[in-house]
Design an enzyme around this catalytic site. Sequence first.
Site, PDB file in Angstrom:
ATOM      1  N   CYS A  87      -9.606  22.969  15.901  1.00 41.91           N
ATOM      2  CA  CYS A  87      -9.651  23.638  17.193  1.00 41.91           C
ATOM      3  C   CYS A  87      -9.153  22.734  18.303  1.00 41.91           C
ATOM      4  CB  CYS A  87     -11.064  24.124  17.468  1.00 41.91           C
ATOM      5  SG  CYS A  87     -11.561  25.362  16.260  1.00 41.91           S
ATOM      6  N   ARG A 132      -2.247  11.116  11.831  1.00 43.49           N
ATOM      7  CA  ARG A 132      -1.196  10.474  12.626  1.00 43.49           C
ATOM      8  C   ARG A 132      -0.111  11.481  13.003  1.00 43.49           C
ATOM      9  NH1 ARG A 132      -1.123   4.829   9.079  1.00 43.49           N
ATOM     10  NH2 ARG A 132      -2.553   3.716  10.447  1.00 43.49           N
ATOM     11  N   GLY A 138       0.830  -1.197   0.000  1.00 43.89           N
ATOM     12  CA  GLY A 138       0.000   0.000   0.000  1.00 43.89           C
ATOM     13  C   GLY A 138       0.862   1.243   0.000  1.00 43.89           C
TER      14      GLY A 138
HETATM   15  C1  LIG Z   1      -2.320  -2.467   5.810  1.00 41.16           C
HETATM   16  C2  LIG Z   1      -2.105  -3.798   5.212  1.00 41.16           C
HETATM   17  C3  LIG Z   1      -1.355  -3.926   4.045  1.00 41.16           C
HETATM   18  C4  LIG Z   1      -0.607  -2.769   3.410  1.00 41.16           C
HETATM   19  O1  LIG Z   1       0.405  -2.290   4.243  1.00 41.16           O
HETATM   20  P1  LIG Z   1       1.430  -1.174   3.706  1.00 41.16           P
HETATM   21  O2  LIG Z   1       2.294  -0.904   4.893  1.00 41.16           O
HETATM   22  O3  LIG Z   1       0.604   0.009   3.322  1.00 41.16           O
HETATM   23  O4  LIG Z   1       2.162  -1.749   2.558  1.00 41.16           O
HETATM   24  C5  LIG Z   1      -1.266  -5.172   3.470  1.00 41.16           C
HETATM   25  N1  LIG Z   1      -1.880  -6.253   4.011  1.00 41.16           N
HETATM   26  C6  LIG Z   1      -2.607  -6.161   5.138  1.00 41.16           C
HETATM   27  C7  LIG Z   1      -3.252  -7.374   5.686  1.00 41.16           C
HETATM   28  C8  LIG Z   1      -2.741  -4.941   5.783  1.00 41.16           C
HETATM   29  O5  LIG Z   1      -3.440  -4.857   6.912  1.00 41.16           O
END
Ligand SMILES: *Cc1c(COP(=O)(O)O)cnc(C)c1O
Length: 451
Positions: free
Chosen positions: A368, A332, A295
């Site tokens: 705020c 975050r 991701g």
């Molecule tokens: C969040 C997640 C990902 C992606 O993680 P990244 O750090 O964004 O690459 C992949 N697989 C599972 C099961 C996740 O929870």
Amino acid sequence: MAANTDVGEDASARRDLAVRAAVEQGLVGGTDSAEPLTCLLDTAGIRASAAALTSAFAAALAPGTPVLHAFAVKAAPLVPVLRLLADAGLGCEVASPGELALARAAGVPAGRTVLDSPAKTAAELREALALGIAVNADNPQELARLDALVAQAPTGAPIGLRINPQTGAGTIDALSTATSTSKFGIALRDPGAREWLVRAYLDRPWLTRLHVHSGSQGVPLPLIAEGVRELHALAEEINTAAGRRQVDTLDIGGGLPVNFASDEETPRFAAYVAALREAAPALFSGAYGLVTEFGRALLAKHGLVLARVEYTKTTGSRPIALTHAGVQLATRTAYAPAAWPVRILPYDAKGAPKTGDPVAQDVAGPACFAGDLLATARELPLLAPGDLIGVPDTGAYFFTAHYGYNSLPRPAVHGFALTPSGEVRFSLARPAQDLPSIVTEAGGDFRDALL
Ligand SMILES: *Cc1c(COP(=O)(O)O)cnc(C)c1O
């Protein structure tokens, strides 16, 4: 080394052109008549990352090995992004009915979709099996539900179990999925777990996959690779016990960290593949199909928030710039600033990079509460009202993971690309949330419900 630097410079040059064009074309601006906030995605950068992922694994895998790179939808849940990635050959990893709906809306087929999530309902599982979506079960109770569903209706959906290799934490506790007590998957090193797992597979010929996702921001590559090595070793143990290649596919998750400190894209997918080859060379032999679920590493570097500096002031001798980018986009960072530092790129009201002597200043958001800060005592040219700030590296988990504090609207997201003649072409990927939709989402149609 030289190649890395070139890519970084290309991306930053494209970014500066896009900022200038965004101001010229009225997407965002320093004056009251213009939008105070917008978000940009560099589509060429996204395509380059997808190609880097695909080619890094293709270069290492035995020819003909089935591989699915499933984008973790939570990192950038926007239908046009999923569509772009599908066009680049990627599938989707989803973890909720909403994410599955987005993947389907993007036209990603069931056979290129993987369902994870530690709390799938029976209805979600039934739908996934009916559609033929790959499912990774998280725990023994979920497996018992799958037993019942598979007995009711045979399915072609590939099914696996997620393990927690318990290989240890990274630098960010909230994102560490492989500690001895992390909430995901079946804990491999708990007493009796290995034996239970092997038995679970022998009893269920339809269990054909194994899943681990043990990396994330703050986790070093060798530690991620160790989790994958554990996964491979378990698959071999199961297959030996079964006397056949029952486990045919390993889903190794995502979790490649991203560099938030500069434009350099590091670590690269190729470096991760090298770490995997070192830890588990047999992974690439072709004996197992592979699924990945990246991701952040695919999207983060290609997103930019652009926000107007509305006011500036000095408090306790500290200059503060009050901007429109804060906790709603960088949640975050506001709540855990040490773990999630972001860069701030200063631009003037015309969208040109701003120069000047560095002055330590705070960069605050519009919400705020006092902690709504993107940066504290950051050395930057002194910002002035009407300037813009750019917040790079925000393409994953930032502006696509909106936080509705203060009823601040979701900002527009525009993709951008350079035409052959060097013009910047924008395309709207998500409109800004308008006020009527904020009212509707806040129960506006039920005004008298509590009287
Ligand atoms: C969040 C997640 C990902 C992606 O993680 P990244 O750090 O964004 O690459 C992949 N697989 C599972 C099961 C996740 O929870």
